[in-house]
Design a protein around this motif. Sequence first.
Motif, PDB file in Angstrom:
ATOM      1  N   UNK A 215       0.451  -0.892  -0.094  1.00 16.96           N
ATOM      2  CA  UNK A 215       0.170  -0.329  -0.081  1.00 16.96           C
ATOM      3  C   UNK A 215       1.013   1.297  -0.571  1.00 16.96           C
ATOM      4  N   UNK A 216       1.980   1.031   0.286  1.00 15.18           N
ATOM      5  CA  UNK A 216       2.854   2.285   0.170  1.00 15.18           C
ATOM      6  C   UNK A 216       3.493   2.580  -1.480  1.00 15.18           C
ATOM      7  N   UNK A 217       2.981   3.638  -1.584  1.00 11.66           N
ATOM      8  CA  UNK A 217       3.768   4.032  -2.827  1.00 11.66           C
ATOM      9  C   UNK A 217       4.365   5.205  -3.096  1.00 11.66           C
ATOM     10  N   UNK A 218       4.665   5.373  -2.387  1.00 12.66           N
ATOM     11  CA  UNK A 218       5.821   6.817  -1.960  1.00 12.66           C
ATOM     12  C   UNK A 218       6.233   7.147  -1.043  1.00 12.66           C
ATOM     13  N   UNK A 219       7.278   7.531  -0.723  1.00 12.72           N
ATOM     14  CA  UNK A 219       7.823   7.835   0.765  1.00 12.72           C
ATOM     15  C   UNK A 219       8.876   8.571   0.687  1.00 12.72           C
TER      16      UNK A 219
END
Length: 138
Positions: free
Chosen positions: A76-80
């Motif tokens: 679910x983490x698509x940008x960081x």
Amino acid sequence: MSRPEIAVGTELPDRTFPVTRADLVRYAGASKDFNPIHWSDRVATAVGLPGVIAHGMLTMALAARAVTEWTGDPAALVEYQVRFGRPVVVPDDDAGAEVVVRGRVASVGDDGRARIDLTVTSSGEKVLSLARAVVRIP
């Protein structure tokens, strides 16, 4: 794990991660980053650091882990993104240091994504600045 409530203002549960010198050794082996500032007090202080410090990427990974544990889905983490503010000093004792991660949903888009602003501290000092994650809402 049940889907978390995702609305502007929703706070992620605080997560505290212990970081010991043994953790730094394991991370160095996995990352191949054997810089002596991560294991030698003598070298760390000689270059002006207060002592041995955790790898910045380890600190960054712990903050991302808090987000992915909250979503229940690492994908679910698509940008960081983060900026490294201060080092996490890791004493040579059994307790080590603690990295505390707090998060709050700052925006929810029509595109099915939410931005989470993170506050990451150690010993009461902010260690990551402008830490933000974008997650896909399940």
